[in-house]
Design a protein around this motif. Structure first.
Motif, mmCIF file in Angstrom:
data_model
loop_
_atom_site.group_PDB
_atom_site.id
_atom_site.type_symbol
_atom_site.label_atom_id
_atom_site.label_comp_id
_atom_site.label_asym_id
_atom_site.label_seq_id
_atom_site.Cartn_x
_atom_site.Cartn_y
_atom_site.Cartn_z
ATOM 1 N N GLN A 18 15.102 -33.367 -4.872
ATOM 2 C CA GLN A 18 15.449 -32.097 -4.237
ATOM 3 C C GLN A 18 16.408 -31.298 -5.117
ATOM 4 N N GLN A 19 17.353 -31.969 -5.750
ATOM 5 C CA GLN A 19 18.298 -31.281 -6.630
ATOM 6 C C GLN A 19 17.580 -30.688 -7.840
ATOM 7 N N LYS A 20 16.653 -31.433 -8.405
ATOM 8 C CA LYS A 20 15.890 -30.916 -9.544
ATOM 9 C C LYS A 20 15.058 -29.709 -9.129
ATOM 10 N N GLN A 21 14.471 -29.773 -7.954
ATOM 11 C CA GLN A 21 13.678 -28.650 -7.466
ATOM 12 C C GLN A 21 14.550 -27.412 -7.279
ATOM 13 N N LYS A 22 15.765 -27.603 -6.804
ATOM 14 C CA LYS A 22 16.686 -26.475 -6.634
ATOM 15 C C LYS A 22 17.058 -25.869 -7.982
ATOM 16 N N ILE A 23 17.259 -26.718 -8.984
ATOM 17 C CA ILE A 23 17.588 -26.227 -10.324
ATOM 18 C C ILE A 23 16.446 -25.383 -10.872
ATOM 19 N N VAL A 24 15.225 -25.885 -10.755
ATOM 20 C CA VAL A 24 14.056 -25.159 -11.252
ATOM 21 C C VAL A 24 13.893 -23.840 -10.499
ATOM 22 N N TYR A 25 14.052 -23.877 -9.186
ATOM 23 C CA TYR A 25 13.896 -22.666 -8.380
ATOM 24 C C TYR A 25 14.927 -21.609 -8.788
ATOM 25 N N PHE A 27 16.679 -21.391 -11.592
ATOM 26 C CA PHE A 27 16.438 -20.968 -12.965
ATOM 27 C C PHE A 27 15.342 -19.913 -13.010
ATOM 28 N N ARG A 28 14.296 -20.187 -12.282
ATOM 29 C CA ARG A 28 13.155 -19.252 -12.256
ATOM 30 C C ARG A 28 13.529 -17.943 -11.561
ATOM 31 N N SER A 40 8.922 -25.239 -19.901
ATOM 32 C CA SER A 40 9.234 -25.416 -21.317
ATOM 33 C C SER A 40 10.737 -25.392 -21.563
ATOM 34 N N ALA A 41 11.429 -24.477 -20.903
ATOM 35 C CA ALA A 41 12.866 -24.338 -21.100
ATOM 36 C C ALA A 41 13.648 -25.526 -20.549
ATOM 37 N N LEU A 42 13.200 -26.100 -19.449
ATOM 38 C CA LEU A 42 13.946 -27.178 -18.798
ATOM 39 C C LEU A 42 13.467 -28.577 -19.172
ATOM 40 N N LYS A 43 12.420 -28.684 -19.956
ATOM 41 C CA LYS A 43 11.832 -29.986 -20.274
ATOM 42 C C LYS A 43 12.839 -30.930 -20.941
ATOM 43 N N LYS A 44 13.710 -30.412 -21.782
ATOM 44 C CA LYS A 44 14.690 -31.267 -22.464
ATOM 45 C C LYS A 44 15.756 -31.777 -21.497
ATOM 46 N N LYS A 45 16.102 -30.988 -20.498
ATOM 47 C CA LYS A 45 17.124 -31.386 -19.533
ATOM 48 C C LYS A 45 16.566 -32.246 -18.409
ATOM 49 N N ILE A 46 15.299 -32.019 -18.071
ATOM 50 C CA ILE A 46 14.641 -32.787 -17.006
ATOM 51 C C ILE A 46 13.353 -33.363 -17.610
ATOM 52 N N PRO A 47 13.472 -34.497 -18.299
ATOM 53 C CA PRO A 47 12.334 -35.048 -19.053
ATOM 54 C C PRO A 47 11.075 -35.322 -18.237
ATOM 55 N N ARG A 51 4.349 -29.683 -14.977
ATOM 56 C CA ARG A 51 3.911 -28.368 -14.495
ATOM 57 C C ARG A 51 3.607 -28.412 -13.007
ATOM 58 N N SER A 52 3.155 -29.544 -12.506
ATOM 59 C CA SER A 52 2.784 -29.640 -11.097
ATOM 60 C C SER A 52 3.978 -29.906 -10.178
ATOM 61 N N ASN A 53 5.152 -30.290 -10.735
ATOM 62 C CA ASN A 53 6.324 -30.592 -9.907
ATOM 63 C C ASN A 53 6.982 -29.353 -9.300
ATOM 64 N N PRO A 54 7.391 -28.392 -10.115
ATOM 65 C CA PRO A 54 8.169 -27.280 -9.554
ATOM 66 C C PRO A 54 7.305 -26.295 -8.788
#
Length: 55
Positions: A18-25, A27-28, A40-47, A51-54
């Motif tokens: 849930q925290q990762k989803q909030k970060i992606v949301y 950021f977007r 692409s931008a967050l791939k290094k921080k959230i390995p 594409r199907s997750n966020p």
């Protein structure tokens, strides 16, 4: 005892997901980028970000 530990582990995983989803949301939302660019931008921080997750 094992069931309690498994439940606690599951709860932690759900919390972090849930925290990762909030970060992606956020950021977007802030940068107004297409989903592919966000991934692409967050791939290094959230390995394990795929594409199907966020959303």
């Amino acid at each position: 005892m094992l069931k309690i530990n498994a439940l606690a582990l599951h709860s932690q995983r759900v919390f972090y997901l849930q925290q990762k989803q909030k970060i992606v949301y956020e950021f977007r939302r802030v940068f107004k980028l297409p989903l592919d660019d966000v991934c692409s931008a967050l791939k290094k921080k959230i390995p394990n970000l795929m594409r199907s997750n966020p959303h």
